[in-house]
Write an enzyme that holds these catalytic residues in place. Structure first.
Site, PDB file in Angstrom:
ATOM      1  CB  SER A 159      46.626  36.665  44.449  1.00 35.19           C
ATOM      2  OG  SER A 159      46.525  37.928  45.072  1.00 35.19           O
ATOM      3  CG  ASN A 181      35.700  39.207  40.563  1.00 36.55           C
ATOM      4  OD1 ASN A 181      36.500  38.275  40.575  1.00 36.55           O
ATOM      5  ND2 ASN A 181      35.458  39.924  39.488  1.00 36.55           N
ATOM      6  CE1 TYR A 182      33.392  43.613  44.372  1.00 41.15           C
ATOM      7  CE2 TYR A 182      31.144  43.611  45.175  1.00 41.15           C
ATOM      8  CZ  TYR A 182      32.124  44.161  44.385  1.00 41.15           C
ATOM      9  OH  TYR A 182      31.834  45.269  43.627  1.00 41.15           O
ATOM     10  CB  ILE A 241      44.117  33.469  32.935  1.00 40.14           C
ATOM     11  CG1 ILE A 241      42.813  32.731  33.201  1.00 40.14           C
ATOM     12  CG2 ILE A 241      43.950  34.473  31.788  1.00 40.14           C
ATOM     13  CD1 ILE A 241      42.172  32.109  31.979  1.00 40.14           C
ATOM     14  N   GLY A 262      43.742  43.518  37.977  1.00 40.68           N
ATOM     15  CA  GLY A 262      44.452  42.680  37.013  1.00 40.68           C
ATOM     16  C   GLY A 262      43.437  41.917  36.173  1.00 40.68           C
ATOM     17  N   GLY A 285      46.700  41.345  39.491  1.00 39.78           N
ATOM     18  CA  GLY A 285      46.648  42.722  39.993  1.00 39.78           C
ATOM     19  C   GLY A 285      46.695  42.805  41.508  1.00 39.78           C
ATOM     20  N   GLY A 286      46.551  41.667  42.200  1.00 35.68           N
ATOM     21  CA  GLY A 286      46.663  41.651  43.656  1.00 35.68           C
ATOM     22  C   GLY A 286      45.485  42.230  44.424  1.00 35.68           C
ATOM     23  N   GLY A 310      42.859  38.019  37.293  1.00 31.20           N
ATOM     24  CA  GLY A 310      41.939  37.675  38.376  1.00 31.20           C
ATOM     25  C   GLY A 310      40.550  38.252  38.155  1.00 31.20           C
TER      26      GLY A 310
HETATM   27  C1  LIG Z   1      39.492  48.607  44.997  1.00 28.07           C
HETATM   28  C2  LIG Z   1      38.783  47.461  44.332  1.00 28.07           C
HETATM   29  C3  LIG Z   1      37.802  47.717  43.384  1.00 28.07           C
HETATM   30  C4  LIG Z   1      37.143  46.685  42.739  1.00 28.07           C
HETATM   31  N1  LIG Z   1      36.209  46.974  41.783  1.00 28.07           N
HETATM   32  C5  LIG Z   1      35.618  45.964  41.101  1.00 28.07           C
HETATM   33  C6  LIG Z   1      34.703  46.230  40.051  1.00 28.07           C
HETATM   34  O1  LIG Z   1      34.406  47.381  39.724  1.00 28.07           O
HETATM   35  N2  LIG Z   1      34.143  45.174  39.393  1.00 28.07           N
HETATM   36  C7  LIG Z   1      34.457  43.874  39.720  1.00 28.07           C
HETATM   37  O2  LIG Z   1      33.946  42.937  39.092  1.00 28.07           O
HETATM   38  N3  LIG Z   1      35.327  43.603  40.717  1.00 28.07           N
HETATM   39  C8  LIG Z   1      35.904  44.608  41.400  1.00 28.07           C
HETATM   40  N4  LIG Z   1      36.806  44.304  42.390  1.00 28.07           N
HETATM   41  C9  LIG Z   1      37.102  42.899  42.696  1.00 28.07           C
HETATM   42  C10 LIG Z   1      38.139  42.333  41.726  1.00 28.07           C
HETATM   43  O3  LIG Z   1      37.546  42.057  40.477  1.00 28.07           O
HETATM   44  C11 LIG Z   1      38.713  41.048  42.275  1.00 28.07           C
HETATM   45  O4  LIG Z   1      39.381  41.315  43.473  1.00 28.07           O
HETATM   46  C12 LIG Z   1      39.648  40.374  41.282  1.00 28.07           C
HETATM   47  O5  LIG Z   1      39.865  39.052  41.685  1.00 28.07           O
HETATM   48  C13 LIG Z   1      40.948  41.118  41.168  1.00 28.07           C
HETATM   49  O6  LIG Z   1      41.800  40.543  40.238  1.00 28.07           O
HETATM   50  P1  LIG Z   1      43.388  40.819  40.385  1.00 28.07           P
HETATM   51  O7  LIG Z   1      44.065  40.102  39.297  1.00 28.07           O
HETATM   52  O8  LIG Z   1      43.611  42.274  40.561  1.00 28.07           O
HETATM   53  O9  LIG Z   1      43.664  40.173  41.794  1.00 28.07           O
HETATM   54  P2  LIG Z   1      44.629  38.999  42.309  1.00 28.07           P
HETATM   55  O10 LIG Z   1      44.637  39.177  43.785  1.00 28.07           O
HETATM   56  O11 LIG Z   1      45.911  38.998  41.597  1.00 28.07           O
HETATM   57  O12 LIG Z   1      43.831  37.712  41.914  1.00 28.07           O
HETATM   58  C14 LIG Z   1      42.526  37.430  42.374  1.00 28.07           C
HETATM   59  C15 LIG Z   1      42.283  35.927  42.338  1.00 28.07           C
HETATM   60  O13 LIG Z   1      42.445  35.423  41.022  1.00 28.07           O
HETATM   61  C16 LIG Z   1      43.559  34.525  40.957  1.00 28.07           C
HETATM   62  N5  LIG Z   1      44.335  34.875  39.773  1.00 28.07           N
HETATM   63  C17 LIG Z   1      44.977  36.037  39.535  1.00 28.07           C
HETATM   64  N6  LIG Z   1      45.559  36.019  38.338  1.00 28.07           N
HETATM   65  C18 LIG Z   1      45.295  34.812  37.805  1.00 28.07           C
HETATM   66  C19 LIG Z   1      45.649  34.202  36.578  1.00 28.07           C
HETATM   67  N7  LIG Z   1      46.395  34.832  35.677  1.00 28.07           N
HETATM   68  N8  LIG Z   1      45.222  32.938  36.343  1.00 28.07           N
HETATM   69  C20 LIG Z   1      44.467  32.289  37.257  1.00 28.07           C
HETATM   70  N9  LIG Z   1      44.105  32.825  38.440  1.00 28.07           N
HETATM   71  C21 LIG Z   1      44.511  34.081  38.715  1.00 28.07           C
HETATM   72  C22 LIG Z   1      44.347  34.765  42.223  1.00 28.07           C
HETATM   73  O14 LIG Z   1      45.104  33.641  42.608  1.00 28.07           O
HETATM   74  C23 LIG Z   1      43.272  35.152  43.200  1.00 28.07           C
HETATM   75  O15 LIG Z   1      42.626  34.009  43.710  1.00 28.07           O
HETATM   76  C24 LIG Z   1      37.466  45.347  43.064  1.00 28.07           C
HETATM   77  C25 LIG Z   1      38.441  45.089  44.009  1.00 28.07           C
HETATM   78  C26 LIG Z   1      39.098  46.116  44.649  1.00 28.07           C
HETATM   79  C27 LIG Z   1      40.134  45.825  45.682  1.00 28.07           C
END
Ligand SMILES: Cc1cc2nc3c(=O)[nH]c(=O)nc-3n(C[C@H](O)[C@H](O)[C@H](O)COP(=O)(O)OP(=O)(O)OC[C@H]3O[C@@H](n4cnc5c(N)ncnc54)[C@H](O)[C@@H]3O)c2cc1C
Ligand SMILES: *[C@@H]1O[C@H](CO)[C@@H](O)[C@H](O)[C@H]1NC(C)=O
Ligand SMILES: *[C@@H]1O[C@H](CO)[C@@H](O)[C@H](O)[C@H]1NC(C)=O
Ligand SMILES: *[C@@H]1O[C@H](CO)[C@@H](O)[C@H](O)[C@H]1NC(C)=O
Ligand SMILES: *[C@@H]1O[C@H](CO)[C@@H](O)[C@H](O)[C@H]1NC(C)=O
Ligand SMILES: *[C@@H]1O[C@H](CO)[C@@H](O)[C@H](O)[C@H]1NC(C)=O
Length: 531
Positions: free
Chosen positions: A113, A469-470, A234, A173, A105-106, A176
C-alpha cells in the site's frame, strides 16, 4: 452506463495553472490535473518538499522491514479529505501514468500500500474515517480510513449488545482489512467481515463512484475477499451489525512442554474446530527461554465465549476436559472490553485505546500463512517446537475454523477458504534491530522460509493455500519467461482457490487496462487460459 454521482468542478484559476505548467515535469502535470479535477485539494497534497511528507509516509507503514529494501518513495501522497480527491487521483494518475497505491491502515505485510517498483503516488485514506451507525436497521456505513478499533468503539457507544466480526488487531484499516475477508474471534459464529457486508461504495478505474446496485453483483462478489486493490478504491462499506450478549467471557491458559503442551496442542486441533460456535480458542505457540534455564515452548490457549463463565466451564468440561479450564481462569466483561483484551492490552486498559489509529511499538517482521485440513501429528508438532526454539524470535498463531465457516460455500464470496479447514496458521518471524549485525533481514527471512518448508508435509497442498490478508510475496515465484497471468495463477490459486478465474473475468470487465495493479493483484482475463 452508470450515472456519475459526482460532478467535477472546474475552478478557472486551476485551469490557468495547468496550462502554464504543461511543459514541466510529469509530477507537476499530475498535481495541476488534481487541482482542475477537484476542489480544495491543495491541503491534501504532500510532496517530498512538504515538511510533513516523511512523517505522514512512515506513520502508517506498519512493517519497517519494507524500508530496508524499498528502492523508491512516492512522488506525492494524496491524503484525501473528500471522496472527490480520491476520484481526482484516479483520473489524473491514469492520465499522467502514475501508479496509485491505496493505503487505509497500512498493515499490508509486504507494504504494497505504500511502495512500488515504478513511479507511484500514495492515495492515503486515513482522513476518510467516518462511521455512521443506524440502530433502527442495525447497519452502519464505515469509511475506508476508519480502523477496526474505532468501529468497535463507536458500535459500543450506541449499544452494549451489538458488535461486528473483524480483526483482533485494533489499528487495521477497514479499507484493506475487509477486502481480504477480515476475521477475528467471532469467525466461528458469524463468519468473516465480508459475510456481514451488505453494500459498498467503490471508485472504479474511470473515477466514478459505484454502489452495490451500480457496480453489479459480479463486482460486489469480487470485492468481498478478492482483495479490492484489483477492482477499485473502496470508499466505504455498509455493514450489518451482529448481536452479542451483554457479558462475554475470556481466558488465557498457558502450558509449557513439561506441562503437557504437546498433548494439548494435538488435542486442540481435533476439538477447537468442532466446539459450539460460541467458543473460539486460539492456539499460540512461542519459544520461551525459561528464565535462562532450558529453553521450552509456551503454548497459549486464548479463549472467547459469547456467554458467562459457568456455562463456559461446563461446556469445556464436556468438550475439552484435558485443558482443565476453571472459573478462576476466566474473566467476564462487556464485548468491547473483550476486544481490548484480545487486542493484547493489559487487563484494565481503558477502551479509549481503541481510538488510537496507529500502533505504538513497531517491529520488523516477515509473515507466512497456511491452512490445515488434517491434524498435525505429535511428531510434526515436535519438529515445529524445535524450529521455534532454534529461531527464537517467532510467534505462531493458529485460529480454528468450523462453525459458520463450514456453512458458507467457497463460491458465495471471493473468499474461498471455507469448509474442510481445521485451522489457519500464521508464522511471524520478528526482530527489532535495524542492522542487527550483518544480514539480520536476510537471516530472518531465510529462517521464515525454513519454518515454512518444515511445515509443508502437514499443511494443505495442491495448492498450498494462503490467506490474502497475510500477504506473502514469496508465494508467486516468477519462473523466468512466465507471463503475468501464469504467475498470477500460482498465487491466485493459493489465495482464491477456484475463485481465481472468475475474479480475473470480473477484472476484465471493470478494469481491462489493469490500472489498479500491484505485485499480487488479479490480472484481466483477456484471452482464454491455456491449459
Ligand atoms: C498487527 C497485525 C494484525 C493483524 N490482525 C489481523 C486479524 O486479526 N484479522 C485479519 O483478518 N487480518 C489481520 N491482519 C491482516 C490485515 O487484515 C491486512 O494486512 C489488511 O490488508 C490490512 O488493511 P489496512 O487497510 O490496514 O492495510 P493497507 O496496507 O492500507 O492495505 C492493505 C491492502 O489493501 C489495499 N487497500 C487499502 N485500502 C484500500 C481501499 N480503500 N480500497 C482498495 N484497496 C485498498 C492496499 O493497497 C493493500 O494492497 C493483521 C495485520 C497486522 C499487521
Ligand atoms: C521542490 O523543491 C525543488 C527545489 O526547491 C523545486 O525545484 C521543485 O519544483 C519542488 N517540487 C514541487 C513538487 O513543488
Ligand atoms: C536441562 O535439561 C537437561 C537435559 O534434559 C537436564 O539434565 C538439566 O538438568 C536441565 N537444566 C535445567 C536448569 O533445568
Ligand atoms: C483483571 O482485572 C480485574 C479487575 O480490574 C481483576 O478482578 C482481575 O483479577 C484481573 N485479572 C487478571 C488475570 O489480572
Ligand atoms: C539466505 O539463503 C540464501 C539461499 O539459501 C543464501 O544464498 C543467503 O546467503 C542466505 N542469507 C543469509 C543472510 O543467511
Ligand atoms: C515474469 O518474468 C518475465 C521475464 O522473465 C517478465 O516479463 C514478467 O513481467 C514477470 N512477471 C511478473 C508478474 O513479475
Amino acid at each position: 452506463m452508470k450515472a456519475l454521482n459526482f460532478t467535477i468542478p472546474t475552478a478557472s484559476i486551476f485551469v490557468l495553472l495547468s496550462i502554464t505548467l504543461v511543459t514541466c515535469s510529469d509530477l507537476n502535470n499530475f498535481l495541476s490535473c488534481l487541482a482542475t479535477h477537484s476542489v480544495s485539494i491543495a491541503d491534501a497534497i504532500l510532496t517530498p518538499n512538504t515538511s510533513s511528507f516523511q512523517s505522514t509516509y512512515q506513520l502508517r507503514a506498519n512493517n519497517p522491514r519494507i524500508f530496508l529494501s524499498a528502492t523508491s518513495t512516492p512522488q506525492a501522497i494524496i491524503t484525501a479529505l473528500h471522496p472527490s480527491h480520491a476520484q481526482a487521483a484516479v483520473v489524473c494518475a491514469k492520465r499522467h501514468r502514475f501508479q496509485v497505491r491505496i493505503r487505509s491502515g497500512g498493515h499490508d505485510f509486504e507494504g504494497l500500500s505504500y511502495t512500488s517498483g515504478v513511479p507511484f503516488v500514495v492515495l492515503d485514506m486515513f482522513n476518510l474515517n467516518s462511521i455512521d451507525i443506524d440502530m433502527a436497521s442495525e447497519t452502519a456505513w464505515v469509511q475506508a480510513g476508519a480502523t477496526t478499533g474505532q468501529l468497535y468503539y463507536r458500535i459500543a457507544e450506541k449499544s452494549k449488545v451489538h458488535g461486528f466480526p473483524a480483526g483482533t488487531c485494533t489499528t487495521l484499516g477497514i479499507g484493506g482489512h475487509f477486502s481480504g475477508g477480515g476475521y477475528g474471534f467471532l469467525m466461528r459464529k458469524y463468519g468473516l467481515s465480508i459475510d456481514n457486508v451488505i453494500d459498498a461504495q467503490l471508485i472504479d478505474a474511470n473515477g466514478r463512484i459505484l454502489n452495490r446496485k451500480s457496480m453489479g453483483e459480479d463486482v460486489f462478489w469480487a470485492i468481498r475477499g478478492g482483495g479490492t486493490t484489483s477492482f477499485g478504491i473502496i470508499l466505504s462499506w455498509r455493514i450489518k451489525m451482529i448481536r452479542v450478549p451483554p457479558i462475554v467471557t475470556v481466558f488465557t491458559v498457558q502450558k509449557t512442554l513439561d506441562q503437557g503442551a504437546t498433548e494439548l496442542a494435538y488435542r486442540w486441533q481435533q476439538v477447537a474446530p468442532r466446539l459450539p460456535k460460541d467458543i473460539f480458542i486460539r492456539l499460540q505457540p512461542e519459544p520461551d527461554n525459561n528464565g535462562g534455564n532450558n529453553k521450552t515452548v509456551r503454548v497459549s490457549f486464548t479463549g472467547h465465549f459469547l456467554g458467562q463463565t459457568n456455562r463456559l466451564v461446563q461446556l469445556m468440561k464436556v468438550n475439552f476436559p484435558e485443558l482443565g479450564l476453571e472459573g478462576i481462569d476466566c474473566l467476564e466483561m462487556s464485548w468491547v472490553e473483550s476486544i481490548v483484551y484480545w487486542g493484547g492490552f493489559p487487563n484494565g486498559t481503558s477502551i479509549d485505546v481503541l481510538l488510537n489509529s496507529v500502533p505504538t511499538n513497531q517491529v520488523f517482521y516477515k509473515t507466512k500463512s497456511d491452512y490445515y485440513k488434517a491434524v498435525i501429528p505429535k511428531q510434526g508438532l515436535e519438529t515445529l517446537w524445535e524450529e521455534l526454539i532454534d529461531i527464537g524470535n517467532v510467534i505462531v498463531q493458529m485460529n480454528p475454523y468450523g462453525g459458520r465457516m463450514e456453512e458458507i460455500s467457497e463460491s458465495e464470496t471471493a473468499f474461498a477458504h471455507r469448509g474442510g479447514n481445521l485451522f489457519k496458521a500464521q508464522y511471524t518471524v520478528h526482530w527489532t534491530e535495524s542492522d542487527g549485525g550483518v544480514g539480520a533481514e536476510g537471516r530472518y527471512i531465510n529462517l521464515s522460509r525454513r519454518l515454512y518448508n518444515v511445515m509443508a508435509p502437514y499443511a494443505s497442498s495442491n495448492p498450498r493455500e494462503a490467506f490474502v490478508n497475510y500477504r506473502d510475496l514469496d508465494i508467486g515465484n516468477n519462473k523466468s519467461g512466465e507471463t503475468d497471468f501464469e504467475v498470477a495463477k500460482v498465487y491466485g490459486a493459493k489465495y482464491f482457490g477456484n475463485n481465481f478465474m472468475r475474479l480475473a473475468g470480473v477484472k476484465a470487465m471493470v478494469d481491462p487496462q489493469n490500472f489498479f495493479k500491484n505485485e499480487q493483484s488479479i490480472p484481466p482475463l483477456t484471452i482464454p487460459p491455456v491449459h
